[in-house]
Design an enzyme around this catalytic site. Structure first.
Site: not given
Length: 563
Positions: A21, A23, A25-26, A111-113, A184
């Site tokens: 997994e 993410f 990058p910025k 769903r997400g936070d 999780q």
């Protein structure tokens, strides 16, 4: 290829499998360097690679771009995350259309936070309330084109107090059309094994993959546990506390525990494992190598990345103030928003930070945070670190004056690398830090503040920008942007390590996120309300300023800037 077909083939043949997994990058350079890593790690033969999704589609374009590249360039089946948070049907339709256009056939529906600072999660107008609603919608609108994964919670979702009820929610997602489940994070194999038994007992017979994140650094692990509330076995927790100031020992322990956990899962008949990489490589490759997994499951031989950037990217994983060229530059937000957090609740109402309508309200919030009576801010999910105690008195004064601090660190002149508060890296070394303060400054205070910065000693360097994009700095000149080392370490037998830098690229990357948090905070209140209007006004009337005192042996000058 549909991921579920690959997983079922592996399950039927008894073949172990794994997935990664990442993410987005910025920064652009971080993305380029992540591609280098994915290319190398892809040679190990993962069943698929997952790409996370920012709340409300904050990283939508980059998530889609990264997913597309994983498939089109590297030949890896991509699993693109989509969350319900702040996503109406139009945004979901656009994301799914983009995935189809790129040939991405695998979706992880989440769903997400709750948006940061909300006490409770709620659907946006025209959006989805639960992940099962998103699963049904994808099936209704796209049939069997997409292979759909969903999240499972071996310890129960943070908002569900009954484990049996939580399992039934998972079963409902599977009945609605989910093809497989990713759990999780798992740090206790026995917890997952028992949960999986219960899943099978109530008819959840699709592939269920445990999520594993090898411990990469003490601070990132501590923050992750604070946010997700995942159960950590006491022996692991204590062992990490014992070596917290020795980065290499922490990594070694992380590899050892991850390997032991996966082996125990395999012994119980669990074939696959989903590895969250945090865009880091070396520790993950060590885990695969120890397990004998992957066609090239060896740690990289080179001590540098192909771009020539030191391997300190992995040796000392970066937080926000890391090297903006690093694939891991950023924070844990991209991960924790994927599987849900359990933010501590303070006060009542829509916001844990009250309902500000005046500048004095903002000042009070920041002062309370620095003094410790408030445990989070819209820009920070955690209380201040222990090292901040050294400058706490000055931070309180600065915030009382209306300079709202987001980040800071004290100066250090040769602290021992095994110091429990300031230490990092191998034992026998010494740690150095320059004092820095980053803060929001209201436009009424900014001209005088800027004048003091411009007339200060050359030892003071600064970056300043507002939400409109105006940028001022004395660290960017004719020779281009000069990167300033904020933290460095000197260790036996190796070159000086500089894991924490500030330059224009990483300052502007954070600037975008920092001003976006004002908007997220405003969105917690009804449109047109005094609170909503005030917070949006603050975003328009503030400057973000980062100040560094390059004289680390006598750092008092930095505090004279704040008057």
């Amino acid at each position: 290829m549909r991921i579920v077909d690959k997983l079922k083939q592996a399950e039927e043949s008894g073949t172990p499998y794994f997935s990664f997994e990442y993410f987005p990058p910025k920064t652009e350079q971080g993305l380029v360097n992540l591609y280098d890593r994915i290319e190398r790690m892809g040679r190990t033969g993962p069943a698929f690679v997952a790409v996370t999704w920012g709340a409300g589609g904050a990283t939508a374009q980059r998530t889609l771009e990264l997913s597309d590249s994983c498939q089109g360039i590297f030949g890896l089946d991509a699993l693109m995350h989509i969350t319900c948070t702040n996503m109406d049907r139009e945004k979901v339709d656009k994301a799914l259309a983009g995935a189809r256009s790129a040939g991405v056939r695998n979706i992880l529906a989440l769903r997400g936070d709750a948006p940061r600072g909300d006490e409770f999660w709620s659907a946006c107008s025209g959006g989805f309330t639960h992940a099962v609603d998103l699963v049904r919608y994808v099936r209704e609108t796209h049939g069997d084109y997409f292979c759909i994964g969903v999240a499972g919670y071996p310890e129960g979702h943070s908002e569900c107090t009954n484990l049996d009820t939580d399992l039934e929610y998972l079963a409902e997602k599977v009945r609605a059309g989910a093809d497989f489940v990713v759990s999780q994070l798992v740090y206790d194999a026995d917890v997952f094994i028992e949960w999986l038994r219960k899943c099978r007992a109530i008819g959840i017979d699709c592939p269920v993959i445990p999520g594993v994140l090898p411990v990469q650094s003490y601070q990132s692990f501590r923050r992750l546990i604070h946010l997700t509330k995942v159960l950590v076995p006491e022996p692991l927790r204590q062992a990490l506390e014992d070596v917290r100031a020795n980065d290499q020992a922490v990594k070694d322990l992380g590899v050892e525990h991850a390997v032991a956990t996966i082996r125990k899962l395999q012994a119980a008949g669990v074939r696959g494992v989903h590895i969250t990489t945090l865009n880091l490589e070396n520790t993950v490759m060590r885990v695969l190598s120890a397990l004998g997994l992957g066609s090239e499951s060896r740690p990289p031989r080179s001590v540098t990345e192909p771009s020539g950037v030191p391997s300190a990217w992995d040796d000392f994983p970066n937080g926000r103030w890391g090297d903006a060229r690093s694939p891991a530059f950023g924070n844990l937000g991209s991960y924790v928003s994927t599987y849900g957090t359990a933010m501590q609740k303070f006060g009542s109402g829509a916001s844990v930070w009250g309902e500000p309508t005046e500048i004095s309200d903002i000042t009070e919030i920041f002062v309370n945070y620095v003094e410790g009576s408030l445990a989070s801010l819209p820009w920070s999910d955690e209380p201040l670190l222990a090292e901040t105690q050294k400058i706490k008195e000055e931070l309180v004064r600065v915030n009382q004056l209306g300079f709202w601090t987001l980040a800071s660190q004290p100066a250090l002149d040769g602290a021992a690398s095994d110091d429990v508060t300031y230490g990092w890296g191998p034992r026998g070394g010494y740690i150095y830090q320059k004092a820095f303060v980053e803060c929001f400054v209201h436009q009424s205070l900014f001209p005088g503040f800027l004048s003091r910065l411009q007339n200060a000693s050359p030892r003071i360097t600064y970056y300043a920008s507002n939400g409109a994009g105006d940028f001022i700095s004395n660290a960017v000149g004719a020779q281009g942007d000069a990167a300033t080392a904020l933290t460095w370490g000197v260790f036996p037998g190796r070159a000086v390590v500089q894991p924490t830098l500030i330059d224009k690229m990483n300052f502007l990357a954070w600037r975008t996120e920092a001003f976006h948090s004002w908007a997220e905070w405003a969105d917690m209140f009804p449109r047109g309300s005094p609170q909503e209007r005030f917070l949006r006004e603050m975003a328009e009337k503030c400057w973000l300023v980062n100040v560094v005192d390059n004289e680390y042996r006598n750092p008092d000058t930095i505090w004279n800037m704040f008057q």
